[in-house]
Design a protein around this motif. Structure first.
Motif, PDB file in Angstrom:
ATOM      1  N   LYS A 187       0.835  -1.217   0.000  1.00 33.56           N
ATOM      2  CA  LYS A 187       0.000   0.000   0.000  1.00 33.56           C
ATOM      3  C   LYS A 187       0.862   1.257   0.000  1.00 33.56           C
ATOM      4  O   LYS A 187       0.556   2.225  -0.698  1.00 33.56           O
ATOM      5  N   VAL A 188       1.934   1.245   0.789  1.00 33.33           N
ATOM      6  CA  VAL A 188       2.822   2.410   0.816  1.00 33.33           C
ATOM      7  C   VAL A 188       3.531   2.564  -0.528  1.00 33.33           C
ATOM      8  O   VAL A 188       3.683   3.672  -1.045  1.00 33.33           O
ATOM      9  N   GLN A 193       3.687   5.951  -5.902  1.00 37.03           N
ATOM     10  CA  GLN A 193       3.480   6.149  -7.337  1.00 37.03           C
ATOM     11  C   GLN A 193       2.466   7.260  -7.598  1.00 37.03           C
ATOM     12  O   GLN A 193       2.584   8.025  -8.558  1.00 37.03           O
ATOM     13  N   THR A 194       1.465   7.354  -6.731  1.00 37.42           N
ATOM     14  CA  THR A 194       0.473   8.424  -6.848  1.00 37.42           C
ATOM     15  C   THR A 194       1.077   9.761  -6.431  1.00 37.42           C
ATOM     16  O   THR A 194       0.883  10.782  -7.090  1.00 37.42           O
ATOM     17  N   THR A 200       8.421  15.309  -5.106  1.00 40.60           N
ATOM     18  CA  THR A 200       9.676  14.609  -5.364  1.00 40.60           C
ATOM     19  C   THR A 200       9.956  13.736  -4.144  1.00 40.60           C
ATOM     20  O   THR A 200       9.853  14.208  -3.011  1.00 40.60           O
ATOM     21  N   ILE A 201      10.268  12.456  -4.365  1.00 42.77           N
ATOM     22  CA  ILE A 201      10.400  11.498  -3.261  1.00 42.77           C
ATOM     23  C   ILE A 201      11.793  10.874  -3.277  1.00 42.77           C
ATOM     24  O   ILE A 201      12.261  10.400  -4.320  1.00 42.77           O
ATOM     25  N   ILE A 202      12.448  10.902  -2.122  1.00 47.88           N
ATOM     26  CA  ILE A 202      13.752  10.249  -1.970  1.00 47.88           C
ATOM     27  C   ILE A 202      13.612   9.220  -0.863  1.00 47.88           C
ATOM     28  O   ILE A 202      13.232   9.562   0.263  1.00 47.88           O
ATOM     29  N   ILE A 203      13.874   7.964  -1.195  1.00 45.34           N
ATOM     30  CA  ILE A 203      13.588   6.868  -0.263  1.00 45.34           C
ATOM     31  C   ILE A 203      14.842   6.023  -0.023  1.00 45.34           C
ATOM     32  O   ILE A 203      15.504   5.599  -0.975  1.00 45.34           O
ATOM     33  N   VAL A 204      15.175   5.835   1.238  1.00 46.47           N
ATOM     34  CA  VAL A 204      16.231   4.895   1.614  1.00 46.47           C
ATOM     35  C   VAL A 204      15.594   3.515   1.750  1.00 46.47           C
ATOM     36  O   VAL A 204      14.565   3.367   2.420  1.00 46.47           O
ATOM     37  N   ARG A 213      11.118  -1.770  -8.085  1.00 48.86           N
ATOM     38  CA  ARG A 213       9.678  -1.608  -8.362  1.00 48.86           C
ATOM     39  C   ARG A 213       9.249  -0.153  -8.426  1.00 48.86           C
ATOM     40  O   ARG A 213       8.459   0.226  -9.287  1.00 48.86           O
ATOM     41  N   ILE A 214       9.718   0.657  -7.489  1.00 50.67           N
ATOM     42  CA  ILE A 214       9.055   1.959  -7.318  1.00 50.67           C
ATOM     43  C   ILE A 214       9.864   3.164  -7.782  1.00 50.67           C
ATOM     44  O   ILE A 214       9.288   4.230  -7.989  1.00 50.67           O
TER      45      ILE A 214
END
Length: 253
Positions: A187-188, A193-194, A200-204, A213-214
């Motif tokens: 779900k997260v 993606q939405t 702007t998303i920065i993910i560790v 995937r994302i």
């Protein structure tokens, strides 16, 4: 149309006392993209993430040199208002950390601090933020119940909604699904993606499959250095550095 850089990092070095944790990091992050930061534990991913909204300022022994620009403004410049920076560049932590208050008050907390008092406006912000975080349908009938009664996955989406309520531009996510079950994780991931349509998303992440995937772009860190950064499909199928390939294929890390 030329993609605009949201963030530009130049020759960034960070020290904890005498120990250098980041070495000459240079990175450009495009608007409305998802960038995954990967690498083994202790390689500097989370430390780097925290430089982007100056969370490391809260640690006494930290010393930083180099430049980070967000929308062209040097966030380490003397004129930078750090409170406004953290409103613009918000953080979601590894473990959900809802405040011990109602779901409604968790979301309204930030807008209230920034001066929004009218109930009708707060109502609208709360609903909009929960809708954006894909949580509204699950909690709309219990807004005034404690947020601590939500499941772990719901709590994490609540923390994302709490962030969205103050209208940031950039979302920093430090392993946001590592404490969640697979369904909540999905779900997260779907939510990111939405959200990238607007943020702007920065993910560790330590999860290679999740990064693949994302994310649109992936940056590989090792021993405080940025080894390689490129489009995610290229990093995972044809990396230019042998160390990147060794990490992705599980030879170390």
């Amino acid at each position: 149309m030329v993609e605009k850089n949201k963030i530009k990092v130049e020759k960034l070095n960070l020290f904890y006392g005498e120990n250098q944790a980041l070495h000459g990091i240079g990175l450009e992050i495009k608007n409305n993209s998802i960038v995954a930061l990967i690498g083994p534990s202790g390689c500097g991913k989370s430390t780097f993430l925290r430089t982007l909204n100056r969370m490391n300022d809260l640690i006494d022994s930290v010393r930083i040199n180099g430049n980070i620009y967000v929308d062209g403004q040097n966030i380490y410049g003397q004129e930078m208002d750090v409170a406004l920076l953290r409103k613009k560049v918000g953080m979601v932590f590894q473990r959900p950390n809802p405040f011990p208050m109602s779901i409604y008050d968790n979301i309204a907390y930030g807008p209230r601090i920034h001066g929004t008092k009218r109930k009708a406006v707060l109502d609208e912000i709360v609903e909009k933020s929960l809708v954006q975080a894909a949580l509204w349908d699950e909690v709309k009938d219990r807004l005034h119940k404690s947020a601590l009664g939500l499941s772990g996955g719901q709590q994490q989406r609540l923390c994302i909604a709490r962030l969205l309520a103050v209208e940031p531009d950039v979302l920093l996510m430090d392993e946001p699904t590592s404490a969640l079950d697979p369904i909540s994780t999905l779900k997260v991931e779907e939510l990111t993606q939405t959200l990238k349509e607007k943020y702007t998303i920065i993910i560790v992440t330590h999860n290679m499959q999740q990064a693949a995937r994302i994310s649109d772009y992936t940056s590989f860190f090792l021993n405080g250095e940025l080894i390689e950064s490129d489009q995610t499909d290229k990093i995972f199928t044809a990396p230019t550095d042998q160390r990147t390939e060794d990490y992705i294929t599980g030879r170390f890390g």
